[in-house]
Structure formats: structure tokens, C-alpha cells
Design an enzyme around this catalytic site. Structure first.
Site, PDB file in Angstrom:
ATOM      1  N   ASN A 183      11.233   0.743 -26.097  1.00  0.00           N
ATOM      2  CA  ASN A 183      10.892  -0.683 -26.036  1.00  0.00           C
ATOM      3  C   ASN A 183       9.494  -0.994 -26.577  1.00  0.00           C
ATOM      4  OD1 ASN A 183      11.109  -3.509 -24.754  1.00  0.00           O
ATOM      5  ND2 ASN A 183       9.328  -2.621 -23.702  1.00  0.00           N
TER       6      ASN A 183
ATOM      7  N   SER B  28      11.019  -2.831 -39.324  1.00  0.00           N
ATOM      8  CA  SER B  28      11.079  -1.864 -38.223  1.00  0.00           C
ATOM      9  C   SER B  28      12.266  -2.173 -37.306  1.00  0.00           C
ATOM     10  CB  SER B  28       9.767  -1.864 -37.418  1.00  0.00           C
ATOM     11  OG  SER B  28       9.634  -3.035 -36.629  1.00  0.00           O
ATOM     12  N   LYS B  29      12.504  -3.443 -37.046  1.00  0.00           N
ATOM     13  CA  LYS B  29      13.577  -3.820 -36.120  1.00  0.00           C
ATOM     14  C   LYS B  29      14.954  -3.649 -36.765  1.00  0.00           C
ATOM     15  CE  LYS B  29      10.976  -4.837 -32.606  1.00  0.00           C
ATOM     16  NZ  LYS B  29      10.962  -3.911 -31.465  1.00  0.00           N
TER      17      LYS B  29
ATOM     18  N   TYR C  10       7.419  -5.999 -39.384  1.00  0.00           N
ATOM     19  CA  TYR C  10       8.094  -6.044 -38.077  1.00  0.00           C
ATOM     20  C   TYR C  10       9.624  -6.096 -38.260  1.00  0.00           C
ATOM     21  CZ  TYR C  10       9.121  -7.786 -33.323  1.00  0.00           C
ATOM     22  OH  TYR C  10       9.607  -7.960 -32.049  1.00  0.00           O
TER      23      TYR C  10
ATOM     24  N   ILE D  15      10.910 -14.642 -26.342  1.00  0.00           N
ATOM     25  CA  ILE D  15      10.725 -14.370 -24.921  1.00  0.00           C
ATOM     26  C   ILE D  15       9.247 -14.586 -24.601  1.00  0.00           C
ATOM     27  CG2 ILE D  15      11.058 -12.631 -23.106  1.00  0.00           C
ATOM     28  CD1 ILE D  15      13.662 -13.297 -24.661  1.00  0.00           C
TER      29      ILE D  15
ATOM     30  N   VAL E 175       3.158   6.070 -28.559  1.00  0.00           N
ATOM     31  CA  VAL E 175       4.437   6.559 -29.106  1.00  0.00           C
ATOM     32  C   VAL E 175       4.401   6.776 -30.615  1.00  0.00           C
ATOM     33  CG1 VAL E 175       5.828   5.528 -27.259  1.00  0.00           C
ATOM     34  CG2 VAL E 175       5.487   4.260 -29.394  1.00  0.00           C
TER      35      VAL E 175
ATOM     36  N   SER F 156      15.308  -6.948 -32.354  1.00  0.00           N
ATOM     37  CA  SER F 156      14.945  -8.362 -32.279  1.00  0.00           C
ATOM     38  C   SER F 156      15.953  -9.145 -33.115  1.00  0.00           C
ATOM     39  CB  SER F 156      13.543  -8.572 -32.867  1.00  0.00           C
ATOM     40  OG  SER F 156      13.315  -9.951 -33.086  1.00  0.00           O
TER      41      SER F 156
HETATM   42  P1  NDP Z   1       4.308  -6.946 -24.862  1.00  0.00           P
HETATM   43  O1  NDP Z   1       3.208  -7.015 -25.847  1.00  0.00           O
HETATM   44  O2  NDP Z   1       4.157  -7.575 -23.529  1.00  0.00           O
HETATM   45  O3  NDP Z   1       4.768  -5.437 -24.648  1.00  0.00           O
HETATM   46  C1  NDP Z   1       4.637  -4.436 -25.613  1.00  0.00           C
HETATM   47  C2  NDP Z   1       4.554  -3.128 -24.891  1.00  0.00           C
HETATM   48  O4  NDP Z   1       4.502  -2.054 -25.837  1.00  0.00           O
HETATM   49  C3  NDP Z   1       3.307  -3.000 -24.028  1.00  0.00           C
HETATM   50  O5  NDP Z   1       3.662  -2.358 -22.832  1.00  0.00           O
HETATM   51  C4  NDP Z   1       2.402  -2.100 -24.842  1.00  0.00           C
HETATM   52  O6  NDP Z   1       1.509  -1.410 -23.980  1.00  0.00           O
HETATM   53  C5  NDP Z   1       3.445  -1.185 -25.487  1.00  0.00           C
HETATM   54  N1  NDP Z   1       2.973  -0.521 -26.704  1.00  0.00           N
HETATM   55  C6  NDP Z   1       2.522  -1.070 -27.846  1.00  0.00           C
HETATM   56  N2  NDP Z   1       2.178  -0.127 -28.736  1.00  0.00           N
HETATM   57  C7  NDP Z   1       2.418   1.063 -28.125  1.00  0.00           C
HETATM   58  C8  NDP Z   1       2.255   2.409 -28.511  1.00  0.00           C
HETATM   59  N3  NDP Z   1       1.785   2.749 -29.725  1.00  0.00           N
HETATM   60  N4  NDP Z   1       2.578   3.387 -27.640  1.00  0.00           N
HETATM   61  C9  NDP Z   1       3.058   3.079 -26.405  1.00  0.00           C
HETATM   62  N5  NDP Z   1       3.248   1.826 -25.984  1.00  0.00           N
HETATM   63  C10 NDP Z   1       2.925   0.827 -26.830  1.00  0.00           C
HETATM   64  O7  NDP Z   1       5.537  -7.612 -25.626  1.00  0.00           O
HETATM   65  P2  NDP Z   1       7.087  -7.702 -25.279  1.00  0.00           P
HETATM   66  O8  NDP Z   1       7.377  -7.338 -23.892  1.00  0.00           O
HETATM   67  O9  NDP Z   1       7.518  -9.004 -25.791  1.00  0.00           O
HETATM   68  O10 NDP Z   1       7.671  -6.587 -26.269  1.00  0.00           O
HETATM   69  C11 NDP Z   1       8.540  -5.552 -25.849  1.00  0.00           C
HETATM   70  C12 NDP Z   1       9.514  -5.269 -26.973  1.00  0.00           C
HETATM   71  O11 NDP Z   1      10.332  -6.418 -27.177  1.00  0.00           O
HETATM   72  C13 NDP Z   1       8.839  -4.983 -28.315  1.00  0.00           C
HETATM   73  O12 NDP Z   1       9.520  -3.933 -28.961  1.00  0.00           O
HETATM   74  C14 NDP Z   1       9.042  -6.281 -29.076  1.00  0.00           C
HETATM   75  O13 NDP Z   1       9.049  -6.077 -30.465  1.00  0.00           O
HETATM   76  C15 NDP Z   1      10.395  -6.711 -28.550  1.00  0.00           C
HETATM   77  N6  NDP Z   1      10.720  -8.118 -28.746  1.00  0.00           N
HETATM   78  C16 NDP Z   1       9.971  -9.104 -28.149  1.00  0.00           C
HETATM   79  C17 NDP Z   1      10.309 -10.424 -28.351  1.00  0.00           C
HETATM   80  C18 NDP Z   1       9.543 -11.551 -27.722  1.00  0.00           C
HETATM   81  O14 NDP Z   1       9.825 -12.707 -28.047  1.00  0.00           O
HETATM   82  N7  NDP Z   1       8.587 -11.306 -26.860  1.00  0.00           N
HETATM   83  C19 NDP Z   1      11.449 -10.810 -29.204  1.00  0.00           C
HETATM   84  C20 NDP Z   1      12.156  -9.698 -29.748  1.00  0.00           C
HETATM   85  C21 NDP Z   1      11.801  -8.413 -29.537  1.00  0.00           C
HETATM   86  P3  NDP Z   1       0.078  -0.813 -24.464  1.00  0.00           P
HETATM   87  O15 NDP Z   1      -0.523  -1.849 -25.346  1.00  0.00           O
HETATM   88  O16 NDP Z   1      -0.636  -0.538 -23.214  1.00  0.00           O
HETATM   89  O17 NDP Z   1       0.433   0.443 -25.209  1.00  0.00           O
END
Ligand code: NDP
Length: 244
Positions: free
Chosen positions: A87, A155-156, A152, A185, A61, A139
Site C-alpha cells: 500500500n 506505477s499504478k 504515478y 480519498i 520499501v 488507483s
Molecule cells: P498517505 O500519504 O496517507 O499514505 C502513504 C503511506 O505510504 C504512508 O504511510 C507513508 O509513510 C508510506 N510510504 C511512503 N513512501 C514509503 C516508502 N518509501 N517506504 C515505506 N512506506 C512509505 O496516503 P494514502 O493513504 O492516500 O495512500 C495510500 C495508498 O493509496 C498509496 O499507494 C496511494 O497511491 C494510494 N491511493 C490513494 C488515493 C487517495 O485519493 N488518497 C487514491 C488512489 C490510490 P512514511 O512517509 O512514514 O513512509
């Protein structure tokens, strides 16, 4: 079913919060276009979901060419999408004094520019039924700040401003835009936090536990559904009441 026959595009869909949201939306009757970079993880998601309503796309993305290619493919399949969830997100944490330009740019390009590019690519499609929904994963740290995460957090926080602006610009076109602000999470993103830090965090959570991806997916479901048809421009925390 809360999302029967709705078309949803979800970025960052192959793990954590995005994956839980994808699986829940499928269960609730939606067709889901799942976007991420890692094809093996996307294939695993396909296996696990075992659904004809799931469509997967390899796309970075942060790259405009990737977004143009992927959005064209999706719009050919589904000219009128109903829901977009921005997301995808990464962290590259360090203290500000040590933060490189690469650490700053890559986080902002994925977390904030990625949402801008995807939203722009799907906006006209979302406007067609006058009932589009855009949801952004911000976040709690984007609201309160956090040491070691200047890139981070920026960005958020940017996503919050983006959310409120999209809500104002496109409300009259029937689009609702809200942000979900998770606390801590349990996903790949947080798995490397040392246990003593996790324990300290839990002390500040009234509900006394870290969140699950499903906790966040449930909020996405509510906000994406017609149950939330009078809610826009809001940032909703899903954090167990975490106090900063
Ligand atoms: P994960 O690392 O499990 O998920 C992140 C997802 O983003 C993966 O599917 C990854 O897939 C995808 N991703 C990363 N970079 C790219 C890119 N350049 N293009 C397309 N896809 C991308 O973490 P979370 O599920 O925790 O995170 C999901 C969202 O929630 C994020 O925005 C995170 O900032 C936010 N968040 C999470 C918190 C937590 O405590 N876990 C707290 C607050 C917010 P791939 O690497 O295959 O591209």
C-alpha cells in the site's frame, strides 16, 4: 471476526488508507506488521491502536536492504504470514515535459518496485498454508490515466499488470492476488488539493462525496478474508462510482 489469528503485513501503514486498514484488521482479530518510514507516526499508530497484536517496522520499501532486514525480522516472529498489502505510495506530480528523472524514479521505486521487492520477500511464506492473500493499492488513475501524473499513473498501471501476473503465477499455490483502485480519498496525499478542484471531482462522483480511508479498508477486509476465496486477478474500484 473475519481475520481471527491471521498474520498481515501492511506497507504504508502509519497514515491514511494503510492506517485505517491496520486498525480494522486488528479489530477483526489479525496480528498486523505495520511498515513505514516515519517512526513518530508509527509510534502514534501504536498509541492509538493500543494492541499487543500490532508490530511496527521502520522500512523504506524502495530500498532492497531495508526490505531484506525487515522481512527477516518479521519472518522470525511469524514464519507463516497470511496477508500482504502493498500500500505504500507517493506522488510527485508535474507535467511530463517538466518531469525530472528523480521524480520519475522515486515514484516508480516506491510504488512499483517496492511492491515487487516486498512480494518477493514474503512469497514463500505466503505459500506455506496454501491460502495466501496479496493485495495491491493501485488507483483509478492507473486504469484511466491522469494529466500531470505520468510517473504515478505508470506505477499504478504497472501494479495492475503485476497483480494479474502474480494471480496467474501463484494461483496453483493457493495465493489470491487482487488490486484495489481507490478514487479520491481524503488522506495526507490529497489534502492539498484546492477546494474548487475537490468540488469539480465531487460533481463526477455519483455518490457525491470524496471517499474515506475506512471505505477502502472495508474493501481490503473483504478481499483479505475467506469471503473472497474465489476472487483473484481482479482490480476493484472503490471510488463512489467516479466517472472519468
Ligand atoms: P498517505 O500519504 O496517507 O499514505 C502513504 C503511506 O505510504 C504512508 O504511510 C507513508 O509513510 C508510506 N510510504 C511512503 N513512501 C514509503 C516508502 N518509501 N517506504 C515505506 N512506506 C512509505 O496516503 P494514502 O493513504 O492516500 O495512500 C495510500 C495508498 O493509496 C498509496 O499507494 C496511494 O497511491 C494510494 N491511493 C490513494 C488515493 C487517495 O485519493 N488518497 C487514491 C488512489 C490510490 P512514511 O512517509 O512514514 O513512509
Amino acid at each position: 471476526m473475519l481475520l481471527k489469528d491471521k498474520i498481515a503485513v501492511i506497507s504504508g501503514a502509519n497514515s491514511g488508507i494503510g492506517k485505517a486498514t491496520t486498525l480494522l484488521f486488528l479489530k477483526e482479530g489479525a496480528k498486523v506488521c505495520a511498515i513505514a518510514r516515519n517512526i513518530e507516526k508509527l509510534n502514534k499508530l501504536k498509541e492509538e491502536a493500543n494492541s499487543q497484536n500490532l508490530f511496527t517496522f521502520v522500512c523504506d520499501v524502495s530500498k532492497k536492504d531495508d526490505i531484506l532486514k525487515t522481512s527477516n525480522e518479521i519472518l522470525k516472529l511469524f514464519p507463516e504470514i497470511d496477508i500482504l498489502i502493498n500500500n505504500a505510495g507517493i506522488t510527485k506530480d508535474t507535467l511530463l515535459l517538466r518531469m525530472s528523472e528523480e521524480q520519475w524514479d522515486s515514484v516508480l521505486d516506491t510504488n512499483l518496485k517496492g511492491a515487487f521487492l516486498l512480494t518477493q520477500a514474503f512469497l514463500q511464506s505466503l505459500m506455506k498454508k496454501k491460502n495466501g492473500v496479496i493485495l495491491n493499492t493501485t488507483s483509478v488513475v492507473g486504469i484511466y490515466g491522469n494529466a500531470g501524473q505520468a510517473n504515478y499513473v505508470s506505477s499504478k498501471a504497472g501494479l495492475i499488470g503485476f497483480t494479474k501476473t502474480v494471480a496467474k503465477e501463484y494461483g496453483k499455490r493457493g495465493i489470491r492476488c487482487n488490486a484495489v483502485a481507490p478514487g479520491y480519498i481524503t488522506t495526507d496525499m490529497t489534502e492539498n488539493l484546492p477546494q474548487d478542484i475537490k468540488n469539480k471531482i465531487i460533481e463526477n462522483i455519483p455518490l457525491q462525496r470524496l471517499g474515506t480511508p475506512e471505505d477502502v479498508a472495508n474493501l481490503f477486509l473483504f478481499l483479505a478474508s475467506d469471503l473472497a476465496s474465489y476472487i483473484t486477478g481482479q482490480v476493484i474500484e472503490v471510488s463512489g462510482g467516479l466517472v472519468f
